[in-house]
Write a protein that holds these residues in place. Structure first.
Motif, PDB file in Angstrom:
ATOM      1  N   CYS A 148       0.755  -1.470   0.106  1.00  0.00           N
ATOM      2  CA  CYS A 148      -0.220  -0.057   0.303  1.00  0.00           C
ATOM      3  C   CYS A 148       0.926   0.723   0.121  1.00  0.00           C
ATOM      4  O   CYS A 148       1.837   1.398   0.829  1.00  0.00           O
ATOM      5  N   GLY A 149       0.267   2.070  -0.440  1.00  0.00           N
ATOM      6  CA  GLY A 149       0.671   3.652  -0.512  1.00  0.00           C
ATOM      7  C   GLY A 149       2.452   3.572  -1.258  1.00  0.00           C
ATOM      8  O   GLY A 149       2.672   5.009  -1.086  1.00  0.00           O
TER       9      GLY A 149
ATOM     10  N   ALA B  81       0.765   5.791  -4.340  1.00  0.00           N
ATOM     11  CA  ALA B  81       0.817   7.056  -5.118  1.00  0.00           C
ATOM     12  C   ALA B  81       2.057   7.814  -5.463  1.00  0.00           C
ATOM     13  O   ALA B  81       1.910   8.052  -6.449  1.00  0.00           O
TER      14      ALA B  81
ATOM     15  N   GLY C 288      -5.193  10.147  -5.121  1.00  0.00           N
ATOM     16  CA  GLY C 288      -4.465   9.228  -4.262  1.00  0.00           C
ATOM     17  C   GLY C 288      -3.825   9.781  -2.623  1.00  0.00           C
ATOM     18  O   GLY C 288      -3.882  10.147  -2.078  1.00  0.00           O
TER      19      GLY C 288
ATOM     20  N   GLU D 170      -5.757  -0.214  -0.974  1.00  0.00           N
ATOM     21  CA  GLU D 170      -5.771  -0.355   0.211  1.00  0.00           C
ATOM     22  C   GLU D 170      -7.431   0.056   0.957  1.00  0.00           C
ATOM     23  O   GLU D 170      -7.312   0.309   2.573  1.00  0.00           O
TER      24      GLU D 170
ATOM     25  N   LEU E 103      -1.364  -0.672   5.937  1.00  0.00           N
ATOM     26  CA  LEU E 103      -2.221   0.962   5.571  1.00  0.00           C
ATOM     27  C   LEU E 103      -1.312   1.850   5.750  1.00  0.00           C
ATOM     28  O   LEU E 103      -1.166   2.748   5.882  1.00  0.00           O
TER      29      LEU E 103
ATOM     30  N   ALA F  88       0.318   3.840   3.663  1.00  0.00           N
ATOM     31  CA  ALA F  88      -0.647   4.479   2.588  1.00  0.00           C
ATOM     32  C   ALA F  88      -0.765   6.166   3.967  1.00  0.00           C
ATOM     33  O   ALA F  88      -1.648   7.023   2.514  1.00  0.00           O
TER      34      ALA F  88
ATOM     35  N   GLU G 272      -2.384   9.310   1.992  1.00  0.00           N
ATOM     36  CA  GLU G 272      -3.357   9.475   0.632  1.00  0.00           C
ATOM     37  C   GLU G 272      -4.508   8.852   1.522  1.00  0.00           C
ATOM     38  O   GLU G 272      -5.016   8.871   2.495  1.00  0.00           O
TER      39      GLU G 272
ATOM     40  N   ALA H  12      -7.785   6.531   1.381  1.00  0.00           N
ATOM     41  CA  ALA H  12      -8.845   5.180   0.782  1.00  0.00           C
ATOM     42  C   ALA H  12      -9.353   5.128  -0.767  1.00  0.00           C
ATOM     43  O   ALA H  12     -10.220   5.308  -0.026  1.00  0.00           O
TER      44      ALA H  12
ATOM     45  N   VAL I 188      -6.393   8.081   4.991  1.00  0.00           N
ATOM     46  CA  VAL I 188      -5.883   6.910   5.335  1.00  0.00           C
ATOM     47  C   VAL I 188      -6.217   6.509   6.315  1.00  0.00           C
ATOM     48  O   VAL I 188      -5.999   6.028   7.817  1.00  0.00           O
TER      49      VAL I 188
END
Length: 676
Positions: A442-443, A445, A481, A615, A641, A644, A647, A649, A661
């Motif tokens: 995740c995360g 972007a 995101g 996410e 998570l 992220a 960002e 979600a 998030v």
């Protein structure tokens, strides 16, 4: 030696002047037929005895065979001096072999002429098919219809003849001789009603002769004949033929093409049909290129391209030409964005085909071709499409899954090779694969925003409009995101402009989703709801089932997940959760008060796919786990998570957003445990 043999009908021999050779008794002809189908290989005497008398050979059978062979030698070589060994029917070890050239046996000439016809352009092919079919005087080995030794060769040659009749009709259709083809095909399907290809060709010939009603009735008759009379399940070819006929019937009738472009297309297509051999490499290459272009024309084109792509790849692999198969598989560089595969099974098969082709080429193969195959592996391994085992459960610690590692390495290697080769279109394809494999955690972007910017610059600099649209869509999603909605607005406007200019209608589906997401972030759910209804309507017929299925359930999650509670299960009762059902199901159980069932469902649920919505789905699991006190899933969801934080979600999908998030993590941390 000028002697010619015939198997396509009663067994015959002609001398160098074309006159018949008297072969004597039926057993003489039977021995000759048996030796001919051995195709210049030795047939032991014992085998001849077993074949000629089958289950009841007399005591003197071996001597009788030798007598038959001696009589054949005299008939075949009447001028051979006494005690001179035969050069045609030769004793070899334990048996006999008949030495005959390819041109000396009608069955072999038929095979060779048919092969030339299959490789010829349609006009020339018709003459060659006629030449091949003219060699037939009746059923194979017609004077021995019950002989078991002849059954396999009779079936094989008969199947080749039926195929030749159909391919001749195919060539007639390509040259515009549909009426002539229809006459021959009527007789063909009457004699061989189990031949589905024959029925399809007949319907096509009737349709092209202006007899559309008869064509459709022929297809209905074919289904009845196959299913009711023969007990055979009709295949997909009949359905495709009917759809094509109905589609052409819906097109506006016109004596001449509607415009200059249509006229050029029609004439060029006709010239291609007349000039290019039906089973040539050029046809496969052109078909693959056509499907690649067809896929970006809109929903219908995308569905058609998807349906036929696997067939083109299978045909290329069946050719046995490693280089051809690799080029066909690697040619489909259609920009791909939605990381949930439309056809996971088909995507997995394409990954395996690309891997086979890459292995056959080896590390010393052409680098550009290798890079294309690796890009196919990376693009088609979206989410879990290439998984060769069930994904791990969300309650378990994170592990490195072998198929993901293979796909990530393929993406890295394809980009490296493309950069070395300085090939812009190849690098664009490789970057598409790198994007698909950028969801390992995740995360990501910010990294995808950088990738999208590079892809956009590359496409602008080198005139690659489809990949410019892709690059800007990647940036749009990544910016969404990251919460940089104003910059994403600019990308959406540019995407719409490019889509109109370059006829890329599917791009508008994604911008409509983004604008609904953006409205939700700035003006709230109530204002966004009508925009989401518009986006769902556009998605329903977009030809991307990986995007469409379950999309309404995702939208229904938005108001609940943006708030601090659980959704109302009644809101989801009319909705198809599609591929999101495994993660939605525990949440709805928890919302309905079924705490223990929800806990058990969380124990069994797989981890979310590594795609644009991971996410969002981890947030769903976190909310559920917090509500029912499932600590392993809650702990895993937090760990997933944390990268992220910063960002929105789910917003990296460009579809939905559950808000920051960080807010989602705070919400689950403050959710009281059951009974608390």
């Amino acid at each position: 030696m000028g002697v010619e043999f015939g198997l396509l009908g009663p067994v015959i021999v002609r001398d160098a002047r074309g006159g018949p050779v008297a072969l004597g008794a039926p057993r003489h002809r039977e021995v000759l037929g048996r030796l001919l189908i051995a195709r210049n290989r030795v047939v032991p005497v014992g085998r001849l005895v077993a074949d000629l008398w089958e289950d009841d050979a007399p005591a003197g059978a071996v001597g009788a065979v030798r007598t038959f062979v001696a009589a054949l030698r005299r008939a075949l070589e009447p001028d051979r001096p006494p005690r001179q060994p035969s050069r045609l029917l030769v004793t070899d070890g334990p048996g006999y072999v008949l030495h005959a050239g390819r041109d000396a046996v009608d069955a072999w000439r038929f095979e060779d002429t048919a092969a030339r016809a299959a490789a010829a352009a349609p006009h020339a092919a018709i003459a060659l098919w006629d030449e091949a079919l003219a060699l037939w005087r009746g059923p194979v080995l017609a004077d021995f219809p019950e002989a078991r030794w002849a059954a396999a060769e009779r079936a094989r040659l008969t199947a080749l003849r039926l195929h030749a009749v159909e391919r001749r009709a195919d060539a007639q259709l390509a040259t515009g001789a549909a009426r002539d083809a229809a006459v021959d095909l009527e007789a063909h399907v009457a004699a061989h009603p189990a031949r589905e290809d024959g029925w399809v060709l007949l319907a096509t010939a009737l349709d092209r002769s202006g007899r559309r009603g008869e064509a459709l009735e022929t297809l209905r008759r074919a289904r009845r004949t196959l299913a009711d009379d023969l007990g055979v399940e009709p295949g997909p070819a009949l359905a495709r033929a009917e759809a094509q006929i109905l589609k052409s019937a819906d097109a506006p009738a016109s004596a001449e093409p509607a415009g200059a472009v249509d006229g050029v297309w029609g004439r060029a297509a006709a010239a291609w049909e007349r000039s290019v051999p039906a089973r040539s490499r050029a046809r496969l290459h052109a078909t693959a290129g056509l499907l690649r272009d067809l896929a970006v024309t809109g929903a219908d084109g995308l569905e058609e391209a998807r349906a036929y792509r696997a067939e083109v790849v299978a045909a290329a692999e069946a050719s046995g030409d490693t280089d051809l198969a690799a080029r066909i598989i690697g040619s489909y560089d259609v920009p791909a964005l939605w990381t949930r595969a439309d056809d996971p099974r088909g995507a997995g098969e394409l990954v395996r085909a690309a891997a086979r082709a890459a292995a056959a080429l080896g590390t010393d193969g052409p680098p550009a071709l290798r890079a294309r195959l690796l890009s196919v592996v990376a693009v088609e391994s979206r989410g879990d499409a290439a998984a060769d085992a069930p994904p791990a459960r969300a309650a378990e610690p994170s592990t490195v899954e072998p198929w993901r590692l293979r796909a990530e390495r393929a993406a890295e290697e394809s980009v490296r090779l493309a950069r070395q080769l300085r090939d812009p279109s190849l690098l664009a394809f490789a970057l598409n694969g790198a994007f698909m494999q950028s969801f390992g955690r995740c995360g990501g972007a910010a990294g995808r925003e950088t990738l999208g910017a590079e892809l956009t610059r590359l496409a602008v600099d080198h005139g690659l409009p489809s990949h410019e649209v892709l690059g800007r869509l990647v940036r749009l999603q990544a910016l969404a995101g990251l919460g940089e909605l104003h910059a994403a607005d600019g990308e959406a406007d540019e995407i719409d402009r490019l889509a109109q200019r370059h006829e890329r209608p599917l791009a508008g589906v994604f911008t409509s989703w983004f604008r609904a997401l953006r409205t939700c972030e700035t003006d709230g759910w109530t204002a966004a709801r009508p925009r989401y209804e518009q986006a769902l309507a556009a998605t329903a017929d977009c030809g991307m089932p990986g995007l469409a299925r379950g999309a309404a359930a995702l939208v229904a999650l938005v108001p609940a997940l943006r708030g601090g509670g659980l959704p109302d299960p009644e809101d989801f009762s009319p909705l198809d959760a599609g591929p999101y059902q495994p993660w939605l199901h525990p949440l709805l159980l928890a919302a309905s008060g079924a705490t223990e069932q929800a806990r058990q469902a969380l124990t069994d649920v797989p981890r979310p796919p590594h795609d644009l919505l991971q996410e969002a789905l981890w947030c769903v699991l976190a909310r559920t786990a917090a509500a029912v006190g499932h600590e392993p899933v809650l702990r895993r969801a937090r760990d997933e998570l944390l990268p992220a934080v910063g960002e929105l979600a789910g917003a990296g999908s460009g579809l939905i957003s559950f808000g920051p998030v960080e807010s989602q993590l705070r919400a689950v941390d403050t959710t009281p445990a059951p009974g608390g």
